[in-house]
Design a protein around this motif. Sequence first.
Motif, short mmCIF file in Angstrom:
data_model
loop_
_atom_site.label_atom_id
_atom_site.label_comp_id
_atom_site.label_asym_id
_atom_site.label_seq_id
_atom_site.Cartn_x
_atom_site.Cartn_y
_atom_site.Cartn_z
N ALA A 1 43.58 26.23 31.02
CA ALA A 1 43.15 25.79 32.36
C ALA A 1 42.62 26.95 33.18
CB ALA A 1 44.32 25.10 33.06
N VAL A 2 43.38 28.06 33.15
CA VAL A 2 42.96 29.24 33.93
C VAL A 2 41.62 29.73 33.43
CG1 VAL A 2 43.51 31.66 34.39
CG2 VAL A 2 45.29 29.92 34.55
N ILE B 1 44.12 25.66 41.51
CA ILE B 1 44.57 25.27 40.16
C ILE B 1 44.89 26.50 39.32
CG2 ILE B 1 43.83 24.18 38.01
CD1 ILE B 1 42.22 22.19 39.73
N ARG C 1 55.42 17.65 33.11
CA ARG C 1 54.36 18.62 33.39
C ARG C 1 53.87 18.48 34.84
NH1 ARG C 1 52.83 17.81 27.86
NH2 ARG C 1 53.12 19.77 26.72
N THR D 1 48.22 25.67 27.19
CA THR D 1 47.74 24.73 28.21
C THR D 1 47.37 25.42 29.52
OG1 THR D 1 49.03 22.96 27.20
CG2 THR D 1 48.31 22.64 29.49
N PRO D 2 48.30 26.21 30.12
CA PRO D 2 47.91 26.87 31.38
C PRO D 2 46.85 27.94 31.17
CG PRO D 2 50.09 27.60 30.69
CD PRO D 2 49.71 26.46 29.80
N THR E 1 59.27 23.53 32.85
CA THR E 1 58.93 24.31 31.65
C THR E 1 59.56 23.74 30.40
OG1 THR E 1 60.82 25.80 31.92
CG2 THR E 1 58.77 26.42 33.04
N ARG F 1 52.85 28.69 36.99
CA ARG F 1 53.59 27.95 35.94
C ARG F 1 53.75 28.81 34.70
NH1 ARG F 1 51.35 23.20 32.30
NH2 ARG F 1 53.26 22.65 31.22
N LEU F 2 52.65 29.53 34.35
CA LEU F 2 52.71 30.42 33.19
C LEU F 2 53.75 31.52 33.41
CD1 LEU F 2 51.51 31.14 30.43
CD2 LEU F 2 49.80 32.52 31.63
N ASP G 1 48.14 27.88 40.54
CA ASP G 1 49.28 27.05 40.12
C ASP G 1 49.57 27.22 38.63
OD1 ASP G 1 49.54 26.14 42.68
OD2 ASP G 1 48.44 24.26 42.32
N GLU G 2 48.51 27.24 37.81
CA GLU G 2 48.72 27.40 36.38
C GLU G 2 49.27 28.79 36.04
OE1 GLU G 2 48.67 25.21 34.04
OE2 GLU G 2 48.04 23.60 35.38
#
Length: 600
Positions: free
Chosen positions: A385-386, A410, A554, A381-382, A559, A417-418, A413-414
Motif C-alpha cells: 500500500a505504501v 493512507i 484489519r 500488505t502495508p 496485528t 500499522r507496519l 496509517d499503513e
Amino acid sequence: MKTFRMRLTLILMGLVGISMLAAGLTMAQVFKDSHVTALEDNMAREINLISSTLELPRIEGNSGAMTYYTNRAKEIDKLTNSRVTFISLSGKVIGDSESDPSKMGNHSTREEVLSAKKNGNTGTSIRYSSTVHENMLYVARHVVSKQGFDGYIRLSMSLETVEEGLRRGWSLMIGGLVVLFLAAALVSYRVAIGLTRPIEHITTVAHRISKLDYDARVNLERQDEIGQLGNAINGMADSLQHQLKRIRDNEDLLQSVLSNMTGGILMVDTNDRIALVNREAERILRLKDTYMLGKLYHEIKRSYELTRFMDEGISRMEQMSEERTIYDPEEKILHFDSVPMFEDDGSYRGMLFLLRDVTEIRKLEVMRSEFVANVSHELKTPIAAVKGFAETLLSGGVKDEETSRSFLQIIYDEGDRLNRLIGDILELSKIESRRVPLEYSPVHVHSLLGSIFEVLQSSAAKKFITMKLEIPEELFMEADEDRLRQIFMNLLSNAISYTLDGGRVKVTAESVAEISGEEEKVRFIISDTGIGIPKKDLPRIFERFYRVDKARSRSSGGTGLGLSIVKHLVELHHGTIRVESKVGEGTMFILDLPLLHNVE
C-alpha cells in the motif's frame, strides 16, 4: 561337619589304639623272650653245677644205675624245684624226678636232645608235656663224667610262672592302654575340634558368600594353612564385593541413563522377545501398565506401524530410519530407527529400536512455516500500500491536494500499522525467548484497571459502549504492573473492537484458592456483548496471526498478535487463561493469576 569331626576323631583314636596295641604285643614278646632266656641260662648253669658236683657212675653193666639216678634226680628236684631227667646216649631214660624211668619212652628224638647232640653242648625247647599237662621249658646238655657217665642231663621247668607273669603284665598293660586310649580319645577329640571348627567356620562363611552375602568374613587369628585359607576367602569376598559394587553402580548408571533418555529404547533378542524397554518407550507406546519384558514383540498391538517396521528391521538385520504417522487414538508422528547388534565375534545379538515422538517438533515446524508465511503476508500488505500510493504521488498523477492528503494519510496509517506489527513481532519474540524479566511489586488492582478504563473510554464512547468495573477497592496482588497493564489493554481493546454499538464491556475480579496447593489466586473475568467466536475457532485464537474475522481485524488496525502476547505474559506470571464464547451473545476471557509470588 559333625560327621567329619567324628570320623577324624575315630581315625586318630584308631591310629593311637593300633600303635598302643602293637607296642603292648612287642613288649609282651620281649618280656617273655627275655624271661625264658634268663631261665635257660640259669638252668644251663644248674646242669653244669650238677655235672661238676654230683658223682655220675657209668650206665652200661650197672644194674643199679636206674635206681641211683632216679634217687639223685629226686634229690636235685627238691633243691632246684626243677624236674631232672638223666638220659643215656642212646636216648633211654635212666632217671627222672617225677616219673618211673622204665615206663618212659626213648628221648633220643626230643628236640632239646637233638639240639644238644647237634651243637655238642646245650639244647633247649618249649613244648606241652603230656605227662604233667603243662607247657614246659626243657634244657638238655651232653655230659661225660670221670666215673664213666656218657649221656644227657635234662632239666625242665613249668612255664606257668612265666605265663602268670605275662598275664599280670597283660593286665597292667591293658589297664594302662585303656587309660592311655581314653586320654588319646580326649586328645584326639580336642585335636579334631581344633581342626574342624575353623574349617566349619570357613565353610559357613563360604556358604554365606555363595548366597550373595558379601559382608561375611572369616575371623581366624592363625598363621597356619587354615589361617591362610581364611585370609584367601576374605580376599575373595572383598574382591567380589568390590566388583559387585562396580557392577551395581554401572547398572544403576545405565538404568538412570535409559530412564531419563528423551527417546524410547526397545531391544528385541534373537528369539524375537523384548529384552529391554525404557520409560520413554513405555510412555510413547502406552505400555506403562503392561509388563512386556520377555514377551514376543508381536504382542505390542497398539501400533501396527511400529510392528511392521520392527518386522522389516529384524528380517533385514540392517540399520534403518523412518518416520511414520500412527493413531493411538490421537495422531502421532513417530521417528523410528533400527540398529542391529553384533558381538565382537560377529554373532548376532538382536535388534535395537529407537523411538522418538516428533509430533510437537513437526507441529512447531508447521507453525514456523505458517508464521513466516503470515509475517510475510502481513508485512507485504502495508508495504504494498505504501509503495503503491507513494509511486502514484511521485509520478505526479494526483493534482488534487485533497486526494494527495488522503494518499499521504493512507501511507502514514499503513506505516504506523507496519511499525506496530514489527513492534508486536519483536515483543512476542522477546517474550517467547523469556528475555523479558518480570519485576514483581504490589499492584492496586482497582487503580490499575481504572487508569486503563480512562485511556479506552474515548474509544468506547464512540460506539456508545458501556464500560463497567467491579473490582474490590482493597484488592492488592503481586505482579509486574507494566506487563499486567499490557494484558488488560489488549483484552479490553479487543472487547471494544468486537462489540457492536451500544454494547457492554465488563471486568470483575475476586480472590479464589486452589484446593490442591492451597495457593490463593485472583480470578479476572473480562466479558463483552460482542459478536462472539465460533466454537471451531476457540482452540486457535491464541495462535499468532490467527483471526476469526480477518476483514474486521484489519479494518480495526489489529496485528493478529495481541492474544498470543497476552497468553505468554499470563504464563510468565504463572497464571492461566481460557475463553468462553457464543456467537451473537458475546465472549468471556477468564484469567487466574497468583496473588503472591515466591521470588527466589
